[in-house]
Scaffold this motif. Structure first.
Motif, PDB file in Angstrom:
ATOM      1  N   THR B 140      10.308 -12.819 -10.417  1.00  0.00           N
ATOM      2  CA  THR B 140      10.419 -12.475 -11.961  1.00  0.00           C
ATOM      3  C   THR B 140      11.165 -11.122 -12.521  1.00  0.00           C
ATOM      4  O   THR B 140      11.398 -11.358 -13.466  1.00  0.00           O
ATOM      5  CB  THR B 140       8.883 -12.211 -12.430  1.00  0.00           C
ATOM      6  OG1 THR B 140       8.048 -12.178 -11.283  1.00  0.00           O
ATOM      7  CG2 THR B 140       8.471 -13.437 -13.240  1.00  0.00           C
ATOM      8  N   LEU B 144      18.224 -13.079 -14.370  1.00  0.00           N
ATOM      9  CA  LEU B 144      18.557 -14.453 -14.082  1.00  0.00           C
ATOM     10  C   LEU B 144      20.384 -14.418 -13.865  1.00  0.00           C
ATOM     11  O   LEU B 144      20.619 -15.230 -13.042  1.00  0.00           O
ATOM     12  CB  LEU B 144      18.291 -15.465 -15.127  1.00  0.00           C
ATOM     13  CG  LEU B 144      18.323 -17.107 -14.887  1.00  0.00           C
ATOM     14  CD1 LEU B 144      17.475 -17.354 -13.652  1.00  0.00           C
ATOM     15  CD2 LEU B 144      17.722 -17.850 -16.098  1.00  0.00           C
ATOM     16  N   THR B 183      19.449 -21.916  -9.658  1.00  0.00           N
ATOM     17  CA  THR B 183      19.206 -20.470 -10.556  1.00  0.00           C
ATOM     18  C   THR B 183      18.306 -20.759 -11.682  1.00  0.00           C
ATOM     19  O   THR B 183      17.403 -20.130 -11.847  1.00  0.00           O
ATOM     20  CB  THR B 183      20.651 -20.246 -11.070  1.00  0.00           C
ATOM     21  OG1 THR B 183      21.474 -20.346 -10.044  1.00  0.00           O
ATOM     22  CG2 THR B 183      20.652 -19.257 -11.918  1.00  0.00           C
ATOM     23  N   CYS B 184      18.274 -22.140 -12.172  1.00  0.00           N
ATOM     24  CA  CYS B 184      17.518 -22.364 -13.375  1.00  0.00           C
ATOM     25  C   CYS B 184      16.102 -22.641 -12.872  1.00  0.00           C
ATOM     26  O   CYS B 184      15.001 -21.903 -13.544  1.00  0.00           O
ATOM     27  CB  CYS B 184      18.070 -23.847 -13.815  1.00  0.00           C
ATOM     28  SG  CYS B 184      17.385 -24.342 -15.350  1.00  0.00           S
ATOM     29  N   SER B 187      14.054 -19.157 -12.467  1.00  0.00           N
ATOM     30  CA  SER B 187      13.507 -18.536 -13.667  1.00  0.00           C
ATOM     31  C   SER B 187      12.144 -18.940 -14.024  1.00  0.00           C
ATOM     32  O   SER B 187      11.167 -18.400 -14.688  1.00  0.00           O
ATOM     33  CB  SER B 187      14.299 -18.882 -14.936  1.00  0.00           C
ATOM     34  OG  SER B 187      14.379 -20.077 -15.115  1.00  0.00           O
ATOM     35  N   THR B 253      22.070 -20.074 -17.561  1.00  0.00           N
ATOM     36  CA  THR B 253      22.663 -20.797 -15.992  1.00  0.00           C
ATOM     37  C   THR B 253      24.051 -21.539 -16.516  1.00  0.00           C
ATOM     38  O   THR B 253      24.895 -21.365 -15.923  1.00  0.00           O
ATOM     39  CB  THR B 253      21.537 -21.775 -15.861  1.00  0.00           C
ATOM     40  OG1 THR B 253      20.336 -21.264 -15.459  1.00  0.00           O
ATOM     41  CG2 THR B 253      21.938 -22.551 -14.733  1.00  0.00           C
TER      42      THR B 253
END
Ligand SMILES: Nc1ncnc2c1ncn2[C@@H]1O[C@H](COP(=O)(O)OP(=O)(O)O)[C@@H](O)[C@H]1O
Ligand code: SF4
Ligand SMILES: [Mg+2]
Lengths: 330, 324
Positions: B140, B144, B183-184, B187, B253
Motif C-alpha cells: 500500500t 504505483l 502492477t495494476c 494497487s 498503469t
C-alpha cells in the motif's frame, strides 16, 4: 446403576486472555450413567458452558486449555484423543445444543442441508436417497414439516430454529446430548414445548443428557440427578429427591433455591444471592463460597472442603466434612 | 429477479443522462477555447469562425446538449474534434485493452489475494499472518508508478523476460500483459487481503461455525463450506468497486506501460478539450459502473438468502403501490 457413559475427574480449564488467565473450571468431578439426565445449574460464569465444551474439546483455539484432569467417554480418553478422533465423536457419539438458536445456524444454508451434513459426515454408508429420507424423518420428529427443509434459517421463528438445532443434534442418535440452556433464549410458552419434545426424543432414543439450565422447575420435571456448580466446581450433586427433598444442603444451594428446596412448590427460577462469585482470574484460598456464606468458619478461609458423600448425595462443604459420620443425612 | 434487473437497467438510463449533462456543462463552462486548440494559434479569423460554426459552438449551451444527446440516442457519438475520427472508433480501439487489463488484474488479485487473506485469518498471529500483513503494508505504501517502473526495469530491461513497449496497434501478446497486470493488481491487492482477513476472522468466531465443528466437520469443510461464503459479501463489494473504477482506465498503469486504454484516451481528451471524445468515454464509464453495481447487487442476492426476502419485500411494496 447402569454403565457409565461419561466420567470427568478433577477437570481444570483455563482461558488465556491478553489481560489475565481465567480459571473457569477448577477440579470438576462428574459421572453420568447411560440413559440418565443430569441437570447442571449455577450462576452465569460458574463454568457450565466451559465444562460442556471441554467434553467435546471445542474450547476456543489458542485461548481455552484443559490444564489437568481426565475426561472419559465410555472407554475413550478424550484428553489424549487426536483431532481426527474427536471429529468422529462430535455429532455422532456426543452432540451439543448451544444456547442461542438465532445465531447457531448457518444463515446461508438450507436447514435440510444443515441436518444432512451431520449424516454425510458420520453415516458414510448412507446413500443420498437414504439421507434425504432420514432428514424428512428427523424433521417430522421435531415437529417441522418436511416441506420446509429447503427454507433458510431466517424464515423460521426462534423456537423452530431450536427444533432444527435439536434435529441436527439427534440426527445420528448420539449416546450423549449436551444441552446448554436450550430454552433460555425462547419465549416462555415455547420453552415448555421444546423441553417436552426433547425429553420425548431422549427417552425414545435412550440418550443420556446433561441439561444446563436456570429453571429449577424444569430440573425437577425432567432430570434424574442435579449438579450445582459454583466457581468451576460442583459443590453439590444428588438425585432429585436428595436435592429437592433432602434435609442437608450446601449453603450456596440453599441461597440459590431461596429456601430449602421443595419439589411441591411452584416451579421457580434461581434466586440471586447477595455478593459476587470470586474473580475467576484470582482464585481465593479455601472455600470459594466463603465471602458470601453465612455459616463461614475459620477452616473455610484456609482449606478447600473435601467432597462428602452419603449414598448418592455429595456436598462439598466443611459443614459436612467430618460431622456426617455422626450425622445421618436423611 | 428478471423484473428487478430490468427495472434497475431502466433506472440506469436517467442516471447516465444526468451524468452526461453535468459533464457536458463542466466542459462547456470551463474557461479556455477548444477551437483555438484545433485550428492553432496562427489561424485567421475566418477559419476560426468557420470551425466554431461547424462544431456548433455558437449555439446556446442547452441547444448544444440536446443536439448532442439526440445524436447519441440515434447511436452516433460524433467525431473527435482533434483527430477528426469517429468517437465510436476511438472507443473501439481502447475499450478492449481496458477490459483485458481489468479482467486479468482483478482475476489475478482474487486468485492470489483471497487465499492469502483466508490463510491469514485461519492462522491468525502466525508467522504467515504477520508476514503477509507486513507485505500488504509495503504494497500500500509503494507508489504505483514506481512499482511499474521498477518491474519494467528489472524484468523487461535487465533480464528481458518481457517486452518493455506495448505495440501501438493491436492487443499485443500474453507477454505484453504480464507486467501491467501485476502492477495494476498490486494497487488493489492490499485492500482485498485485509478485507478477506477481517471478515473471515469475524465469521470464524460466530456461533454457527461452532455448530459446524460440533457436527464433526473437518477444518477444511468448516472454512470452505461454512465460513467462506459468509465472508464473501464485503469482498464482492470491494471487487465490484475496483472493477468499476478500472473501467475508467487504470491511468497510471496505462501511462507507465504505454497502453492506449480508456484512461489514457480520457485524459488526452480532457486536456485537449475534445468534447465529443470526453462525452463518449464518460458515457461508457458511467454505464459500465452502473452495470457492475447491478451485477454486484444480483450476486449479493445469490450469495445471501436473507437478501432474497428483502427483495421479495420490495416486490410486495411495489405491488401495493400499484393497488393504490
Ligand atoms: N472465550 C473465553 N475467553 C475468556 N474467558 C472466557 C471465555 N469463555 C468463558 N470465559 C470465562 O470463563 C468463565 C466461565 O464461563 P462459562 O463457562 O461461559 O460459564 P457459564 O456457562 O456457567 O455461564 C467466566 O468467567 C467467563 O468469563
Ligand atoms: S465450606 Fe465453609 S464457607 Fe464454604 S460453603 Fe461450607 S460453610 Fe460456607
Ligand atoms: Mg453458559
Amino acid at each position: 446403576m447402569g454403565e457409565k457413559i461419561l466420567e470427568i475427574e478433577n477437570l481444570h480449564v483455563k482461558y488465556k486472555t491478553d489481560e489475565s488467565d481465567i480459571y473457569a473450571v477448577n477440579g470438576l468431578n462428574l459421572c453420568l450413567n447411560k440413559g440418565e439426565t443430569l441437570g447442571l445449574v449455577g450462576e452465569t460464569g460458574a463454568g457450565k458452558t466451559t465444562a460442556a465444551l471441554s467434553i467435546l474439546k471445542l474450547l476456543p483455539k489458542k485461548i481455552g486449555f484443559i490444564t489437568e484432569g481426565s475426561v472419559k467417554l465410555g472407554d475413550i480418553d478424550i484428553i489424549n484423543a487426536t483431532d481426527a478422533d474427536m471429529r468422529l465423536i462430535r455429532g455422532d457419539m456426543v452432540s451439543m445444543i448451544f444456547q442461542d438458536p438465532m445465531t447457531s445456524l448457518n444463515p446461508i444454508l438450507r436447514i435440510g442441508e444443515q441436518i444432512a451434513e451431520v449424516l454425510q459426515i458420520h453415516k458414510k454408508d448412507m446413500s443420498k436417497q437414504q439421507i434425504e429420507e432420514r432428514v424428512d424423518e428427523i424433521l417430522n420428529l421435531v415437529g417441522i414439516s418436511k416441506d420446509r427443509k429447503n427454507d433458510y434459517p431466517h424464515q423460521f421463528s426462534g423456537g423452530m430454529k431450536q427444533r432444527v438445532i435439536i434435529a441436527i443434534g439427534l440426527a445420528c442418535e448420539p449416546d450423549l446430548l449436551l444441552a446448554d440452556e436450550p430454552t433460555t433464549a425462547l419465549d416462555v410458552t415455547i420453552q415448555a414445548q421444546v423441553l417436552e419434545m426433547m425429553q420425548e426424543l431422549k427417552d425414545k432414543l435412550n440418550t443420556s443428557m446433561i441439561l444446563i439450565t436456570h429453571d429449577l422447575g424444569v430440573v425437577a420435571q425432567i432430570c434424574d440427578r442435579v449438579a450445582i456448580m459454583y466457581a468451576g466446581q460442583i459443590i453439590e450433586i444428588g438425585n432429585i429427591e436428595d436435592i429437592f427433598e433432602g434435609e442437608h444442603h450446601h449453603p450456596y444451594t440453599i441461597g440459590l433455591f431461596g429456601s430449602i428446596p421443595n419439589m411441591n412448590e411452584e416451579s421457580k427460577r434461581l434466586k440471586p444471592i447477595a455478593g459476587m462469585m470470586p474473580d475467576p482470574s484470582e482464585l481465593p484460598v479455601g472455600c470459594s463460597f466463603k465471602e458470601r456464606c453465612a455459616s463461614c468458619m475459620e477452616i473455610c478461609k484456609a482449606e478447600n472442603p473435601e467432597e462428602a458423600y452419603l449414598d448418592t448425595h455429595m456436598i462439598k462443604c466443611h459443614l459436612f466434612d467430618r460431622k456426617n459420620e455422626s450425622k445421618t443425612m436423611s | 429477479m428478471l423484473r428487478y434487473i430490468v427495472r434497475r437497467l431502466l433506472i440506469l438510463i436517467p442516471i447516465v443522462i444526468g451524468i452526461s449533462f453535468i459533464v457536458f456543462a463542466i466542459l462547456s463552462f470551463t474557461p479556455g477555447d477548444p477551437v483555438m486548440n484545433i485550428v492553432g494559434n496562427g489561424a485567421d479569423e475566418a477559419t476560426y469562425e468557420a470551425k466554431r460554426e461547424e462544431l456548433g459552438l455558437n449555439d446556446p449551451f442547452l441547444v448544444r446538449y440536446i443536439n448532442y444527446m439526440k445524436n447519441v440516442f440515434k447511436g452516433d457519438l460524433g467525431k473527435s474534434w482533434n483527430y477528426d475520427t469517429k468517437v465510436s472508433g476511438e472507443l473501439g480501439r481502447t475499450i478492449p485493452k481496458t477490459l483485458i487489463l481489468a479482467i486479468t488484474s482483478v482475476g489475478l488479485m482474487l486468485l492470489i489475494g483471497m487465499p492469502i487473506g483466508i490463510i491469514s485469518a485461519v492462522k491468525q498471529y502466525s508467522i504467515w499472518d504477520n508476514l503477509s500483513m507486513a507485505a500488504m503494508l509495503v504494497l500500500t505504501s509503494m507508489p504505483l508508478f514506481w512499482l511499474g517502473l521498477m518491474l519494467m526495469l528489472q524484468f523487461a530491461v535487465n533480464i528481458k523476460w518481457f517486452p518493455a513497449a506495448f505495440p501501438t496497434e493491436g492487443l499485443g501478446t500474453i507477454k505484453h500483459w504480464i507486467l501491467p497486470t501485476v502492477t495494476c493488481m498490486a494497487s488493489m491487492m492490499a485492500a482485498l487481503v485485509r478485507t478477506t482477513r477481517s471478515t473471515m476472522l469475524e465469521v470464524i468466531r460466530s456461533d454457527y461455525i461452532r455448530t459446524a465443528q460440533a457436527k464433526g466437520a473437518t477444518e477444511r469443510s468448516v472454512i470452505t463450506r461454512h465460513a467462506l461464503r459468509n465472508a464473501l459479501l464485503p469482498v464482492v463489494t470491494l471487487v465490484g468497486l475496483n472493477f468499476g473504477l478500472l473501467m475508467g482506465g487504470a491511468l497510471v498503469t496505462e501511462k507507465v506501460f504505454g497502453i492506449y486504454g480508456v484512461g489514457y484516451l480520457l485524459v488526452n481528451a480532457v486536456t485537449s478539450r475534445d468534447v465529443p471524445l470526453v462525452m463518449g468515454s464518460i458515457l461508457f464509464v458511467a454505464t459500465c459502473i452502473g452495470v457492475v453495481n447491478l451485477f454486484v447487487d444480483v450476486l449479493y442476492v445469490y450469495i445471501d438468502p436473507r437478501l432474497r426476502s428483502e427483495y421479495v419485500k420490495i416486490k410486495i411494496k411495489s405491488s401495493k403501490k400499484l393497488q393504490i
